[in-house]
Design a protein around this motif. Structure first.
Motif, PDB file in Angstrom:
ATOM      1  N   GLU A 119       3.658   5.647  -3.384  1.00 46.37           N
ATOM      2  CA  GLU A 119       3.186   5.321  -2.211  1.00 46.37           C
ATOM      3  C   GLU A 119       3.790   4.118  -1.436  1.00 46.37           C
ATOM      4  OE1 GLU A 119      -0.738   4.075  -3.351  1.00 46.37           O
ATOM      5  OE2 GLU A 119      -1.419   6.278  -3.493  1.00 46.37           O
ATOM      6  N   LEU A 120       4.395   3.365  -2.254  1.00 40.01           N
ATOM      7  CA  LEU A 120       4.863   2.045  -1.992  1.00 40.01           C
ATOM      8  C   LEU A 120       6.530   2.350  -1.494  1.00 40.01           C
ATOM      9  CD1 LEU A 120       4.171  -0.678  -4.491  1.00 40.01           C
ATOM     10  CD2 LEU A 120       3.248  -0.469  -2.354  1.00 40.01           C
ATOM     11  N   LEU A 121       7.160   3.369  -2.119  1.00 37.59           N
ATOM     12  CA  LEU A 121       8.442   3.895  -1.741  1.00 37.59           C
ATOM     13  C   LEU A 121       8.266   4.544  -0.301  1.00 37.59           C
ATOM     14  CD1 LEU A 121      10.233   5.345  -5.010  1.00 37.59           C
ATOM     15  CD2 LEU A 121      10.566   2.810  -3.859  1.00 37.59           C
ATOM     16  N   GLU A 122       7.560   5.150  -0.088  1.00 40.22           N
ATOM     17  CA  GLU A 122       7.081   5.793   1.187  1.00 40.22           C
ATOM     18  C   GLU A 122       6.840   4.743   2.333  1.00 40.22           C
ATOM     19  OE1 GLU A 122       3.974   8.963   3.249  1.00 40.22           O
ATOM     20  OE2 GLU A 122       4.339   9.136   1.045  1.00 40.22           O
ATOM     21  N   LYS A 123       6.457   3.738   1.975  1.00 40.62           N
ATOM     22  CA  LYS A 123       6.197   2.664   3.098  1.00 40.62           C
ATOM     23  C   LYS A 123       7.494   1.880   3.236  1.00 40.62           C
ATOM     24  CE  LYS A 123       1.202   2.005   2.133  1.00 40.62           C
ATOM     25  NZ  LYS A 123       0.312   0.934   1.808  1.00 40.62           N
ATOM     26  N   GLY A 124       8.415   2.052   2.454  1.00 40.28           N
ATOM     27  CA  GLY A 124       9.825   1.289   2.740  1.00 40.28           C
ATOM     28  C   GLY A 124      10.174   0.351   1.597  1.00 40.28           C
ATOM     29  N   TYR A 125       9.452   0.204   0.748  1.00 45.01           N
ATOM     30  CA  TYR A 125       9.830  -0.728  -0.320  1.00 45.01           C
ATOM     31  C   TYR A 125      10.746  -0.089  -1.285  1.00 45.01           C
ATOM     32  CZ  TYR A 125       5.622  -3.332   0.755  1.00 45.01           C
ATOM     33  OH  TYR A 125       4.754  -4.167   1.664  1.00 45.01           O
ATOM     34  N   LYS A 126      11.785  -1.066  -1.805  1.00 37.07           N
ATOM     35  CA  LYS A 126      12.856  -0.588  -2.635  1.00 37.07           C
ATOM     36  C   LYS A 126      12.298  -0.897  -4.240  1.00 37.07           C
ATOM     37  CE  LYS A 126      16.560  -1.672   0.284  1.00 37.07           C
ATOM     38  NZ  LYS A 126      17.761  -2.317   0.457  1.00 37.07           N
ATOM     39  N   LEU A 127      12.639   0.078  -5.016  1.00 40.11           N
ATOM     40  CA  LEU A 127      12.259  -0.110  -6.497  1.00 40.11           C
ATOM     41  C   LEU A 127      12.851  -1.304  -7.233  1.00 40.11           C
ATOM     42  CD1 LEU A 127      10.426   1.240  -8.473  1.00 40.11           C
ATOM     43  CD2 LEU A 127      12.412   2.497  -9.337  1.00 40.11           C
ATOM     44  N   GLU A 128      12.319  -2.597  -6.831  1.00 39.92           N
ATOM     45  CA  GLU A 128      12.891  -3.757  -7.369  1.00 39.92           C
ATOM     46  C   GLU A 128      11.799  -5.019  -7.493  1.00 39.92           C
ATOM     47  OE1 GLU A 128      16.190  -4.441  -4.931  1.00 39.92           O
ATOM     48  OE2 GLU A 128      15.043  -5.310  -3.422  1.00 39.92           O
ATOM     49  N   LYS A 129      12.164  -5.729  -7.821  1.00 39.21           N
ATOM     50  CA  LYS A 129      11.015  -7.075  -7.704  1.00 39.21           C
ATOM     51  C   LYS A 129      10.908  -7.405  -6.360  1.00 39.21           C
ATOM     52  CE  LYS A 129      10.770 -10.305 -10.741  1.00 39.21           C
ATOM     53  NZ  LYS A 129      11.137 -11.683 -11.187  1.00 39.21           N
ATOM     54  N   THR A 130       9.723  -7.298  -5.742  1.00 35.28           N
ATOM     55  CA  THR A 130       9.417  -7.470  -4.202  1.00 35.28           C
ATOM     56  C   THR A 130       7.889  -7.927  -4.043  1.00 35.28           C
ATOM     57  OG1 THR A 130       9.577  -6.421  -2.172  1.00 35.28           O
ATOM     58  CG2 THR A 130       8.809  -5.113  -3.768  1.00 35.28           C
ATOM     59  N   ASP A 131       8.100  -8.885  -2.828  1.00 34.34           N
ATOM     60  CA  ASP A 131       6.613  -9.353  -2.480  1.00 34.34           C
ATOM     61  C   ASP A 131       6.065  -8.195  -1.307  1.00 34.34           C
ATOM     62  OD1 ASP A 131       7.070 -11.703  -3.466  1.00 34.34           O
ATOM     63  OD2 ASP A 131       7.524 -12.861  -1.541  1.00 34.34           O
ATOM     64  N   LEU A 132       4.707  -7.852  -1.489  1.00 37.85           N
ATOM     65  CA  LEU A 132       4.066  -6.886  -0.675  1.00 37.85           C
ATOM     66  C   LEU A 132       3.589  -7.711   0.508  1.00 37.85           C
ATOM     67  CD1 LEU A 132       1.974  -4.865  -3.460  1.00 37.85           C
ATOM     68  CD2 LEU A 132       4.266  -4.366  -2.439  1.00 37.85           C
ATOM     69  N   LYS A 133       3.624  -6.877   1.555  1.00 41.68           N
ATOM     70  CA  LYS A 133       2.817  -7.269   2.748  1.00 41.68           C
ATOM     71  C   LYS A 133       1.410  -7.418   2.482  1.00 41.68           C
ATOM     72  CE  LYS A 133       6.177  -4.563   5.647  1.00 41.68           C
ATOM     73  NZ  LYS A 133       6.313  -3.537   6.431  1.00 41.68           N
ATOM     74  N   GLU A 134       0.797  -8.118   3.315  1.00 39.37           N
ATOM     75  CA  GLU A 134      -0.459  -8.483   2.929  1.00 39.37           C
ATOM     76  C   GLU A 134      -1.466  -7.080   2.913  1.00 39.37           C
ATOM     77  OE1 GLU A 134      -4.301 -11.264   4.199  1.00 39.37           O
ATOM     78  OE2 GLU A 134      -2.227 -11.803   4.652  1.00 39.37           O
ATOM     79  N   GLU A 135      -0.996  -6.421   4.084  1.00 40.04           N
ATOM     80  CA  GLU A 135      -1.893  -4.987   4.158  1.00 40.04           C
ATOM     81  C   GLU A 135      -1.576  -4.102   3.232  1.00 40.04           C
ATOM     82  OE1 GLU A 135       1.875  -4.450   7.216  1.00 40.04           O
ATOM     83  OE2 GLU A 135       0.485  -6.233   6.258  1.00 40.04           O
ATOM     84  N   ASP A 136      -0.501  -4.284   2.410  1.00 43.85           N
ATOM     85  CA  ASP A 136      -0.303  -3.342   1.167  1.00 43.85           C
ATOM     86  C   ASP A 136      -0.827  -3.942  -0.089  1.00 43.85           C
ATOM     87  OD1 ASP A 136       1.027  -1.497   3.037  1.00 43.85           O
ATOM     88  OD2 ASP A 136       2.949  -2.601   2.869  1.00 43.85           O
ATOM     89  N   TRP A 137      -1.374  -5.153   0.040  1.00 52.19           N
ATOM     90  CA  TRP A 137      -1.873  -5.541  -1.122  1.00 52.19           C
ATOM     91  C   TRP A 137      -3.043  -4.565  -1.718  1.00 52.19           C
ATOM     92  CZ3 TRP A 137      -3.365 -11.424  -0.230  1.00 52.19           C
ATOM     93  CH2 TRP A 137      -2.122 -12.152  -0.042  1.00 52.19           C
ATOM     94  N   PHE A 138      -3.119  -4.476  -3.233  1.00 50.36           N
ATOM     95  CA  PHE A 138      -4.328  -3.471  -3.406  1.00 50.36           C
ATOM     96  C   PHE A 138      -4.864  -4.071  -4.695  1.00 50.36           C
ATOM     97  CE2 PHE A 138      -0.206  -2.000  -5.442  1.00 50.36           C
ATOM     98  CZ  PHE A 138      -0.494  -1.999  -6.728  1.00 50.36           C
ATOM     99  N   ILE A 139      -6.061  -3.640  -5.157  1.00 53.56           N
ATOM    100  CA  ILE A 139      -7.068  -4.110  -6.393  1.00 53.56           C
ATOM    101  C   ILE A 139      -6.620  -3.344  -7.518  1.00 53.56           C
ATOM    102  CG2 ILE A 139      -9.278  -4.653  -7.003  1.00 53.56           C
ATOM    103  CD1 ILE A 139      -9.934  -5.323  -4.021  1.00 53.56           C
ATOM    104  N   VAL A 140      -6.662  -4.043  -8.755  1.00 50.69           N
ATOM    105  CA  VAL A 140      -6.574  -3.287  -9.943  1.00 50.69           C
ATOM    106  C   VAL A 140      -7.596  -4.233 -10.807  1.00 50.69           C
ATOM    107  CG1 VAL A 140      -4.100  -2.752 -10.117  1.00 50.69           C
ATOM    108  CG2 VAL A 140      -4.937  -4.888 -10.731  1.00 50.69           C
ATOM    109  N   GLU A 141      -8.199  -3.429 -11.864  1.00 52.89           N
ATOM    110  CA  GLU A 141      -9.333  -3.826 -12.457  1.00 52.89           C
ATOM    111  C   GLU A 141      -8.726  -3.972 -14.017  1.00 52.89           C
ATOM    112  OE1 GLU A 141     -13.762  -2.555 -12.804  1.00 52.89           O
ATOM    113  OE2 GLU A 141     -12.452  -1.083 -14.186  1.00 52.89           O
ATOM    114  N   LEU A 142      -8.772  -5.294 -14.406  1.00 57.05           N
ATOM    115  CA  LEU A 142      -8.234  -5.893 -15.618  1.00 57.05           C
ATOM    116  C   LEU A 142      -9.742  -5.794 -16.775  1.00 57.05           C
ATOM    117  CD1 LEU A 142      -6.437  -9.068 -15.205  1.00 57.05           C
ATOM    118  CD2 LEU A 142      -5.433  -6.537 -15.304  1.00 57.05           C
TER     119      LEU A 142
END
Length: 394
Positions: A366-389
């Motif tokens: 999903e993130l690669l499709e949005k244009g992100y590269k496979l490396e350490k990167t900051d997400l745009k706020e609209e691309d933040w997502f929630i995980v459950e610990l």
């Protein structure tokens, strides 16, 4: 460009927010008021720079600032802000005969019992807590809709799950229920990892159907358990007692509700259950229209504790995980003694944990499709997502 937004806070104070863009600077000013008396005003300025230099989708500093400005407006409206002051004061009403707005927020169970509460006093009604995905089902009278917990419509994706279709077929007109979709492997154990494939808003119906059929072939089974009723035949039933609402949910099948005892708790521990939802006979529920759910109507009694975190940064892993995003920078919103709005607190990096390789691969795609590269990167706020610990209670 300037937009003024309003929202009525639960305390009765009116929240004001002005968002303005000048050249490549976004200016946000906010304050609260009550009885025409304004509180202290606060202001932030954010400088925005163009993106994708040299590409066909290149944006200038001003163009990017306008895009970010429009995104902020959309986000605030999703949280329940409105542009009309009178509408904010009157409050937004839910119309069960139409699609829910994203400002609708059903209440959540309270995280744990109060200190002085005795769960074994014979007054608590217990229902097993499964490890699944929260899904709301809605019949407007003309349309049947499925939503995620955050009120994202995913009807087409959920349509691949037979158990969801069966529940929707039984749902009366102008009714809204909240429940949990659960997946069991061939050994009858809950497997929440596979649910993302049939509940994430970014997948497609075709992909979800292929995955669902594949899981069924592997011996998986699915169940949709109705948790509560919010509207029934057009009537808001949140002020009815739990026993009255329970009677309505029996329309979908009888639920196993029993008096909570130490013996039941011990049995659940031995069987590795996640825990129980505890209620009293006269407990009531509620909802808000500001995007922020209250905690009311039931309590969690869990042997395995969970907490939600926001992923703001991602990084590929090492070794076999070099090919996927496998490290996640987590954050949580916490109340601030200085501001009305919660502040985002950084919680550090974490591995994939219970996400599993398959879900990490879905996130990566999903993130690669949005244009992100496979490396350490900051997400745009609209691309933040929630995980459950998940962590064990001590």
């Amino acid at each position: 460009m300037k937009t003024t937004l309003y929202q009525l806070h639960l305390t009765g104070r009116l929240k004001h927010m002005i968002i303005e863009v000048k050249d490549n600077v976004i200016i946000t000013e906010w304050w609260t008021s009550k009885e025409e008396e304004d509180g202290k005003k606060q202001i932030t300025k954010e400088t925005v720079y163009g993106k994708n230099k040299g590409r066909s989708n290149e944006t200038t500093d001003n163009e990017q600032a306008i895009l970010e400005y429009e995104r902020k407006i959309r986000k605030k409206k999703e949280e329940g802000y409105v542009e009309n002051r009178e509408d904010a004061i009157l409050g937004e009403e839910i119309v069960v005969s139409s699609v829910l707005s994203q400002s609708f927020a059903p209440c959540k169970p309270i995280s744990k019992l109060k200190k002085d509460d005795d769960p074994y006093d014979g007054e608590w009604l217990a229902e097993r807590k499964f490890d699944g995905s929260c899904i709301l089902l809605h019949n407007t009278g003309t349309e049947k809709i499925g939503y995620t917990r955050r009120i994202k419509p995913i009807t087409e994706i959920l349509s691949v799950v037979d158990e969801i279709n069966e529940a929707l077929d039984k749902l009366p007109e102008e009714s809204l229920i909240i429940g949990e979709l659960i997946a069991f492997d061939k050994e009858g154990k809950e497997d929440p990892k596979v649910l993302k494939a049939v509940t994430t808003e970014t997948t497609t119906e075709a992909k979800a159907r292929n995955k669902y059929n594949s899981l069924i072939t592997e011996g998986y089974s699915f169940t949709y358990n109705v948790f509560d009723v919010i509207f029934w035949y057009g009537e808001d039933v949140t002020d009815r007692t739990f026993l009255e609402r329970l009677e309505l949910t029996n329309h979908f099948g009888e639920r196993k509700i029993e008096i909570f005892t130490k013996e039941k708790a011990e049995e659940a521990k031995q069987n590795d259950w996640e825990g129980f939802i505890l209620r009293k006979a006269d407990d009531k529920i509620t909802f808000t229209m500001n995007g922020k759910p209250k905690r009311k109507g039931s309590y969690k009694f869990k042997f395995i504790e969970t907490t939600d975190c926001i992923v703001t940064k991602v990084s590929n892993g090492s070794g076999k995980h070099e090919v996927r995003f496998a490290r996640f920078r987590l954050a949580q919103y916490e109340k601030s003694p200085f501001f009305d709005e919660p502040v985002l607190v950084d919680c550090g990096w974490a591995g994939g944990g219970r996400l599993g390789e398959e879900n990490m691969d879905i996130i990566t795609a999903e993130l690669l499709e949005k244009g992100y590269k496979l490396e350490k990167t900051d997400l745009k706020e609209e691309d933040w997502f929630i995980v459950e610990l998940e962590y064990q209670r001590r």
